[in-house]
Design an enzyme around this catalytic site. Sequence first.
Site, short mmCIF file in Angstrom:
data_model
loop_
_atom_site.label_atom_id
_atom_site.label_comp_id
_atom_site.label_asym_id
_atom_site.label_seq_id
_atom_site.Cartn_x
_atom_site.Cartn_y
_atom_site.Cartn_z
N ASP A 152 7.15 2.52 3.41
CA ASP A 152 6.01 1.91 2.72
C ASP A 152 6.35 1.84 1.22
O ASP A 152 6.53 2.88 0.58
CB ASP A 152 4.75 2.74 2.95
CG ASP A 152 3.48 2.02 2.52
OD1 ASP A 152 3.56 0.84 2.15
OD2 ASP A 152 2.40 2.65 2.57
N ASP A 177 5.32 -5.31 2.46
CA ASP A 177 5.69 -4.05 1.80
C ASP A 177 5.81 -2.84 2.73
O ASP A 177 5.95 -1.72 2.26
CB ASP A 177 4.71 -3.73 0.68
CG ASP A 177 3.29 -3.53 1.18
OD1 ASP A 177 2.97 -4.01 2.28
OD2 ASP A 177 2.49 -2.92 0.45
N GLU A 178 5.76 -3.04 4.05
CA GLU A 178 5.93 -1.90 4.94
C GLU A 178 6.49 -2.34 6.28
O GLU A 178 6.32 -3.48 6.71
CB GLU A 178 4.62 -1.13 5.13
CG GLU A 178 3.50 -1.94 5.74
CD GLU A 178 2.25 -1.09 5.99
OE1 GLU A 178 2.38 0.06 6.44
OE2 GLU A 178 1.15 -1.61 5.75
#
EC number: 2.7.7.7
Length: 367
Positions: free
Chosen positions: A14, A108-109
Amino acid sequence: MLNDLPIRKIIHVDMDAFYASVAQMDNPELRGKAIAVGGGGTRGVVSAASYEARKFGVKSAMSGRLAIKLCPDLIFVKTDFERYSEISKRIRQIFFEYTDLVEPLSLDEAYLDVTNNKIGLPSATLLAQKIRQRIFDEVGLTASAGISINKFIAKVASDYNKPNGQKTVNPEDVLEFLEVLDIRKFYGVGKVTAEKMYQKGIFTGKDLKSKTLEYLKDNFGKSGSHYYHVVRGIHNNEVKPNRIRKSLAAERTFSENLSSEVFMLEKLDHIAEEVSKRLHKTKVTGKTITLKIKYSDFTLQTRSKTLPYYVSEKAILLETAKDLLYQDALNNSVRLLGISLSNLNTDVKTIKKSEKETVSVQLKFEF
C-alpha cells in the site's frame, strides 16, 4: 481448523498517501507541508491528504471547506490521474519481477502471492523489504506492506506500521493477532457496522469470535458468515491477476446547484465524452447505461437502461443519458451528475483460467 488450510505467502503493498506523495515528489516546494489533493472551492472534496495534513484531522472524502477549517495553512493541489497511472505502472513492473500473481486493487495498492516467487526467496518478509526498497530507489516514493497467510490478514497488517513500514503476521501468530484486533481494524467493517457491533458488546476479534455463526448471520446478514470465518483466520480468496472490470463511470460535482435541464445536458455532454474516451482506451464496451443524480439535499437517485447491443460511443451514451434524465421529473436542484456503463463485454467468461496450484505445507514454515 487453520492447520487444515493451504498456506500461502501473501503481501499487500500500500503506497503511503499516494496522490499527495506524488505531488510532493514532483514539486519539492510542497515537501513537508500540509497538502490536500482535490478539495478546492466551496464544494470540493478531498481526494487525498499528506501525512502533514492528517495530523490536523484532514482526510479523504472530507469537504474542502472543513479541511481548510481544520488546517488553515492547507495547500490544495489538482488531481493528475495520468501522472498517478504512469507511476502506478512503474510500481507494478517491479511487482512482476517477483511474481506473476499480482492483483491490483487500485492505482496505489495491490496483493502479491509470493509463495512461489521468481527469485526463489523463501521469506515473504524479506521479499516485501526488497520490493519496498526498490520502489523507493527507482520511483522515489515510500510504501508500506502487510505479510501473512491470506489476503485479509495481509491487508489489515499493511496499515499497522504506516508510513514506510511493514508488519508480518506469521502463521502461528494469526489467531492471537486477530483476537486482540480492534473491530474497527477489520477490513470490511465500516463505521456503521462497527457501531452496531459496539452496541452488541463486540469490541475486539476475541469478542467477535465468541459469537456463533447463527448469531452473526441473524444480526449481520450475509456478512455474518464472512466475519465468522475471517476472525478464525479463514479467508481462501486467491490473488487474482486478471480482475475483471464490472463497470466504468465518470461523474461531476458542480460548484453551484443546477436547476435547469439545459445546463444539465451541457454537463452530461462532457461526462459522456469522458466515459467514451475511457472505454476506447481500455477497449471495453457495455450494454447497461446508468444515470446518477445527486440532489441538493444529498438524496441519490439512479436510472438505468439496458440496450440490446454493446456500446462505447459518446453519442449513444449521451442520448441514453438524456432519455433517462427526462424519464421522470427531478425532485430538486442537482449537485452531481454521473454516467456509468456496466454489463460489460468483460463479463463474458471467455478468459481461460490458469491451473490452480494448491500450496500444501505445514503451518510452521519460513515466512
